[in-house]
Design a protein around this motif. Sequence first.
Motif, PDB file in Angstrom:
ATOM      1  N   ALA A 229       0.831  -1.209   0.000  1.00  0.00           N
ATOM      2  CA  ALA A 229       0.000   0.000   0.000  1.00  0.00           C
ATOM      3  C   ALA A 229       0.859   1.249   0.000  1.00  0.00           C
ATOM      4  N   LEU A 230       1.936   1.258   0.784  1.00  0.00           N
ATOM      5  CA  LEU A 230       2.800   2.438   0.864  1.00  0.00           C
ATOM      6  C   LEU A 230       3.569   2.664  -0.431  1.00  0.00           C
ATOM      7  N   VAL A 231       3.912   1.594  -1.118  1.00  0.00           N
ATOM      8  CA  VAL A 231       4.601   1.744  -2.401  1.00  0.00           C
ATOM      9  C   VAL A 231       3.636   2.257  -3.467  1.00  0.00           C
ATOM     10  N   ALA A 232       2.382   1.835  -3.390  1.00  0.00           N
ATOM     11  CA  ALA A 232       1.389   2.263  -4.386  1.00  0.00           C
ATOM     12  C   ALA A 232       0.895   3.679  -4.146  1.00  0.00           C
ATOM     13  N   ALA A 233       0.956   4.147  -2.912  1.00  0.00           N
ATOM     14  CA  ALA A 233       0.355   5.441  -2.559  1.00  0.00           C
ATOM     15  C   ALA A 233       1.314   6.605  -2.799  1.00  0.00           C
ATOM     16  N   GLN A 234       0.710   7.772  -2.946  1.00  0.00           N
ATOM     17  CA  GLN A 234       1.465   9.022  -2.960  1.00  0.00           C
ATOM     18  C   GLN A 234       1.410   9.680  -1.585  1.00  0.00           C
ATOM     19  N   GLU A 235       0.287   9.435  -0.891  1.00  0.00           N
ATOM     20  CA  GLU A 235       0.059  10.070   0.393  1.00  0.00           C
ATOM     21  C   GLU A 235      -0.349   9.013   1.416  1.00  0.00           C
ATOM     22  N   VAL A 236      -0.074   9.317   2.667  1.00  0.00           N
ATOM     23  CA  VAL A 236      -0.503   8.468   3.768  1.00  0.00           C
ATOM     24  C   VAL A 236      -1.441   9.267   4.663  1.00  0.00           C
ATOM     25  N   LEU A 237      -2.606   8.697   4.932  1.00  0.00           N
ATOM     26  CA  LEU A 237      -3.554   9.270   5.880  1.00  0.00           C
ATOM     27  C   LEU A 237      -3.513   8.406   7.132  1.00  0.00           C
ATOM     28  N   ILE A 238      -3.185   9.025   8.257  1.00  0.00           N
ATOM     29  CA  ILE A 238      -3.064   8.283   9.511  1.00  0.00           C
ATOM     30  C   ILE A 238      -4.201   8.684  10.450  1.00  0.00           C
ATOM     31  N   PRO A 239      -5.153   7.777  10.702  1.00  0.00           N
ATOM     32  CA  PRO A 239      -6.144   8.048  11.748  1.00  0.00           C
ATOM     33  C   PRO A 239      -5.508   7.788  13.113  1.00  0.00           C
ATOM     34  N   ILE A 240      -5.690   8.712  14.034  1.00  0.00           N
ATOM     35  CA  ILE A 240      -5.116   8.577  15.372  1.00  0.00           C
ATOM     36  C   ILE A 240      -6.235   8.680  16.391  1.00  0.00           C
ATOM     37  N   GLN A 241      -6.394   7.633  17.160  1.00  0.00           N
ATOM     38  CA  GLN A 241      -7.376   7.635  18.235  1.00  0.00           C
ATOM     39  C   GLN A 241      -6.898   8.566  19.347  1.00  0.00           C
ATOM     40  N   CYS A 242      -7.817   9.329  19.907  1.00  0.00           N
ATOM     41  CA  CYS A 242      -7.451  10.316  20.920  1.00  0.00           C
ATOM     42  C   CYS A 242      -7.267   9.661  22.283  1.00  0.00           C
ATOM     43  N   GLU A 243      -6.334   8.723  22.340  1.00  0.00           N
ATOM     44  CA  GLU A 243      -5.962   8.056  23.577  1.00  0.00           C
ATOM     45  C   GLU A 243      -4.453   7.856  23.585  1.00  0.00           C
ATOM     46  N   TYR A 244      -3.907   7.644  24.778  1.00  0.00           N
ATOM     47  CA  TYR A 244      -2.446   7.601  24.917  1.00  0.00           C
ATOM     48  C   TYR A 244      -1.830   6.456  24.132  1.00  0.00           C
ATOM     49  N   TYR A 245      -2.423   5.269  24.173  1.00  0.00           N
ATOM     50  CA  TYR A 245      -1.840   4.123  23.492  1.00  0.00           C
ATOM     51  C   TYR A 245      -1.690   4.357  21.989  1.00  0.00           C
ATOM     52  N   ALA A 246      -2.542   5.180  21.427  1.00  0.00           N
ATOM     53  CA  ALA A 246      -2.486   5.425  19.990  1.00  0.00           C
ATOM     54  C   ALA A 246      -1.195   6.121  19.586  1.00  0.00           C
ATOM     55  N   LEU A 247      -0.572   6.815  20.520  1.00  0.00           N
ATOM     56  CA  LEU A 247       0.649   7.555  20.203  1.00  0.00           C
ATOM     57  C   LEU A 247       1.899   6.692  20.324  1.00  0.00           C
ATOM     58  N   GLU A 248       1.795   5.573  21.048  1.00  0.00           N
ATOM     59  CA  GLU A 248       2.986   4.780  21.334  1.00  0.00           C
ATOM     60  C   GLU A 248       3.625   4.191  20.084  1.00  0.00           C
ATOM     61  N   GLY A 249       2.808   3.656  19.169  1.00  0.00           N
ATOM     62  CA  GLY A 249       3.365   3.024  17.984  1.00  0.00           C
ATOM     63  C   GLY A 249       3.523   3.951  16.801  1.00  0.00           C
ATOM     64  N   LEU A 250       3.239   5.222  16.995  1.00  0.00           N
ATOM     65  CA  LEU A 250       3.256   6.156  15.871  1.00  0.00           C
ATOM     66  C   LEU A 250       4.667   6.363  15.322  1.00  0.00           C
ATOM     67  N   ASN A 251       5.657   6.395  16.202  1.00  0.00           N
ATOM     68  CA  ASN A 251       7.034   6.591  15.752  1.00  0.00           C
ATOM     69  C   ASN A 251       7.492   5.456  14.858  1.00  0.00           C
ATOM     70  N   GLN A 252       7.108   4.219  15.205  1.00  0.00           N
ATOM     71  CA  GLN A 252       7.492   3.085  14.378  1.00  0.00           C
ATOM     72  C   GLN A 252       6.855   3.172  12.996  1.00  0.00           C
ATOM     73  N   LEU A 253       5.596   3.604  12.934  1.00  0.00           N
ATOM     74  CA  LEU A 253       4.924   3.774  11.643  1.00  0.00           C
ATOM     75  C   LEU A 253       5.638   4.831  10.803  1.00  0.00           C
ATOM     76  N   ILE A 254       5.979   5.951  11.430  1.00  0.00           N
ATOM     77  CA  ILE A 254       6.676   7.021  10.699  1.00  0.00           C
ATOM     78  C   ILE A 254       8.030   6.530  10.204  1.00  0.00           C
ATOM     79  N   ASN A 255       8.730   5.742  11.016  1.00  0.00           N
ATOM     80  CA  ASN A 255      10.031   5.202  10.598  1.00  0.00           C
ATOM     81  C   ASN A 255       9.883   4.284   9.393  1.00  0.00           C
ATOM     82  N   ASN A 256       8.857   3.452   9.393  1.00  0.00           N
ATOM     83  CA  ASN A 256       8.631   2.558   8.250  1.00  0.00           C
ATOM     84  C   ASN A 256       8.281   3.339   6.995  1.00  0.00           C
ATOM     85  N   ILE A 257       7.474   4.387   7.159  1.00  0.00           N
ATOM     86  CA  ILE A 257       7.139   5.233   6.009  1.00  0.00           C
ATOM     87  C   ILE A 257       8.397   5.869   5.443  1.00  0.00           C
TER      88      ILE A 257
END
Length: 354
Positions: A229-257
């Motif tokens: 999906a990331l190779v096919a896309a031009q843009e990434v839309l990230i939904p983030i739940q407004c809770e603390y746990y949602a922020l924990e894995g965000l750095n790993q996602l950004i690193n993979n992107i």
Amino acid sequence: MIPLRRSPSPAVRFEAGVPQQPTPDTALEATPPVTADDTPGTSVTPPGTESAYVSRETPTREEDDPPLAMEAMRAVQILNPSGEVTMPRPDRTRVMGVANQKGGVGKTTTTVNLAVALALHGNRVLVVDLDPQGNASTGLNVPHHTGVPDVYDCLINSVPLEEVAQGVEGIPNLWCVPATIDLAGAEIELVSVVARESRLARAIAAYPGHFDYVFIDCPPSLGLLTVNALVAAQEVLIPIQCEYYALEGLNQLINNINLVRQHLNPKLEVSTILLTMYDRRTRLADAVEQDVRNHFGDKVLQAVIPRNVRVSEAPSYGQSVMTYDPGSRGATSYFEAAQEIAERGVKEPVSRNA
């Protein structure tokens, strides 16, 4: 599973916790009984109240159950009654991967509702369901049982995308490439496939028609399906739940992107952040919102998706919340988010180099 009843019309529907108008059944119970003093043939219903409430459960002489096309027309009339709001079409196809490796943050719900909102306002939209659970297919009421041609056939067997794309009932400008349970094995099967990371990109590029938007609903993981999906896309839309746990894995996602951008897709970037499941009653939601806005700046949409029971109910009817209850807070919030995304696509270049 207990079958659910259709919900009352948005014209008389209120948010959870607020008393609703009585259904036709309760209305009959409230009608005073006919006594011996009543004149035969005389109605006991007070004058002027015969048509005060008509439930969607009450069949009309024209049709017993209005088709989804009528629901879509009603949604546009409720969400945009004056017709002043337009969602401009981009100059080029915008391919957006909706990704977050954390589950339950609203990826599928966001994909379905943004796609429907844009399609209802004249944009040609394709939804690619890349999650083996097939929830996006369910939300759009697209068949995805075993044996149905799906995205697995495109990735593994190189079947053209146009042969598996299905039109979404009631919404003329919307198509969906479904996902069946076969996709669960694609992660392993893709390991030995040539150019395994770019299979989806090639399928989308080879599609003969034109779309304004292609939304790719990613699985809650960072495996080969998400990489496709990331190779096919031009843009990434990230939904983030407004809770603390949602922020924990965000750095790993950004690193993979960033890794995908460096080695496989230099045009990829995080263009949109959408805050979901916002509960205004909690300080935590405000704190998470401020942290995300401070970190990502203008990439965060002004529209925020609240917790709303109608958003959760809609998939059980095979609908988006846009058509299920256009007057709900969930529907209006996704409508505003779709409008913001459309306007940003016109003001800013669709394809950017990192």
